[in-house]
Design an enzyme around this catalytic site. Structure first.
Site, PDB file in Angstrom:
ATOM      1  N   ASP A 166       0.878  -1.161   0.000  1.00 23.42           N
ATOM      2  CA  ASP A 166       0.000   0.000   0.000  1.00 23.42           C
ATOM      3  C   ASP A 166       0.921   1.218   0.000  1.00 23.42           C
ATOM      4  O   ASP A 166       1.433   1.609   1.041  1.00 23.42           O
ATOM      5  CB  ASP A 166      -0.895  -0.009   1.238  1.00 23.42           C
ATOM      6  CG  ASP A 166      -1.846   1.173   1.279  1.00 23.42           C
ATOM      7  OD1 ASP A 166      -2.313   1.601   0.210  1.00 23.42           O
ATOM      8  OD2 ASP A 166      -2.110   1.677   2.387  1.00 23.42           O
ATOM      9  N   GLU A 219      -1.140  -1.165  -4.864  1.00 22.07           N
ATOM     10  CA  GLU A 219      -2.383  -0.432  -5.088  1.00 22.07           C
ATOM     11  C   GLU A 219      -2.204   0.555  -6.236  1.00 22.07           C
ATOM     12  O   GLU A 219      -1.232   1.309  -6.275  1.00 22.07           O
ATOM     13  CB  GLU A 219      -2.805   0.312  -3.823  1.00 22.07           C
ATOM     14  CG  GLU A 219      -4.149   1.006  -3.988  1.00 22.07           C
ATOM     15  CD  GLU A 219      -4.633   1.621  -2.703  1.00 22.07           C
ATOM     16  OE1 GLU A 219      -5.281   0.902  -1.919  1.00 22.07           O
ATOM     17  OE2 GLU A 219      -4.352   2.814  -2.487  1.00 22.07           O
ATOM     18  N   ASP A 276      -2.701   1.160   6.934  1.00 15.96           N
ATOM     19  CA  ASP A 276      -1.835   0.890   5.779  1.00 15.96           C
ATOM     20  C   ASP A 276      -1.368  -0.570   5.780  1.00 15.96           C
ATOM     21  O   ASP A 276      -1.222  -1.183   4.716  1.00 15.96           O
ATOM     22  CB  ASP A 276      -0.607   1.806   5.800  1.00 15.96           C
ATOM     23  CG  ASP A 276      -0.983   3.252   6.005  1.00 15.96           C
ATOM     24  OD1 ASP A 276      -1.222   3.943   5.006  1.00 15.96           O
ATOM     25  OD2 ASP A 276      -1.045   3.672   7.172  1.00 15.96           O
TER      26      ASP A 276
END
Length: 177
Positions: A7, A68, A141
């Site tokens: 992430d 991501e 996260d």
């Protein structure tokens, strides 16, 4: 399949490794967050993220890396740092010949919760349930990185096998076509 989910973020970059395959239980391998000091120059912060991602790849030897996909309609300044961290993660994996997949936030949310509009708490709760953890990983996260890895195991494994075959062919000098 072992997947490193990332992430990306310039201040907090979530990292999570999950082992699993479709139809089988998932297993948490490791989870954490690489942090950088906002007072440092961006270039040094990116170097810190690169070192952290490199260390995770070396330690866990993932079969694939899921990052991501960066998307924002509003805060361009925030998205720039996120995009830069994302690029660092992709280069670190590509340098080692590890397939990289990009998954959108809504794709990840839908994969782990059943709804592409799930909030962070719902994603954290489902990651906790799917990996049979005692509590949601903190900060968010870290949970998001695990959700990326889970999404890739469930949705991206077929594409990963294709990418790996193409990479093997390229390494031997053969054309995939």
């Amino acid at each position: 399949m072992r997947v490193l989910g990332i992430d990306p973020g310039l201040t907090r970059c979530g990292l999570g490794v999950v082992d699993g395959s479709v139809g089988r239980p998932l297993h948490l391998v490791d989870v954490g967050v690489a942090r950088t000091d906002p007072a440092q120059p961006t270039a040094l912060r990116l170097c810190e993220i690169e070192r952290a991602v490199d260390a995770w790849i070396e330690r866990h030897r993932p079969d694939a890396v899921a990052v991501e996909r960066v998307f924002s309609q509003h805060n361009v300044r925030t998205v720039m740092g996120t995009a830069q961290a994302s690029g660092i993660a992709m280069v670190a994996a590509a340098r080692r010949g590890i397939p990289v997949a990009l998954h959108t936030p809504s794709e990840v949310k839908a994969a782990v919760s059943g709804s592409g509009r799930a909030d962070k708490a719902q994603v954290g709760a489902m990651v906790t349930r799917l990996l049979r953890l005692d509590a949601p990983p903190k900060p968010a996260d870290a949970a998001d990185a695990l959700a990326l890895a889970i999404c890739h195991i469930w949705r991206g494994s077929a594409q990963s096998r294709i990418d790996a075959a193409v990479s093997r062919m390229a390494a031997t000098g053969r054309s995939p076509r």
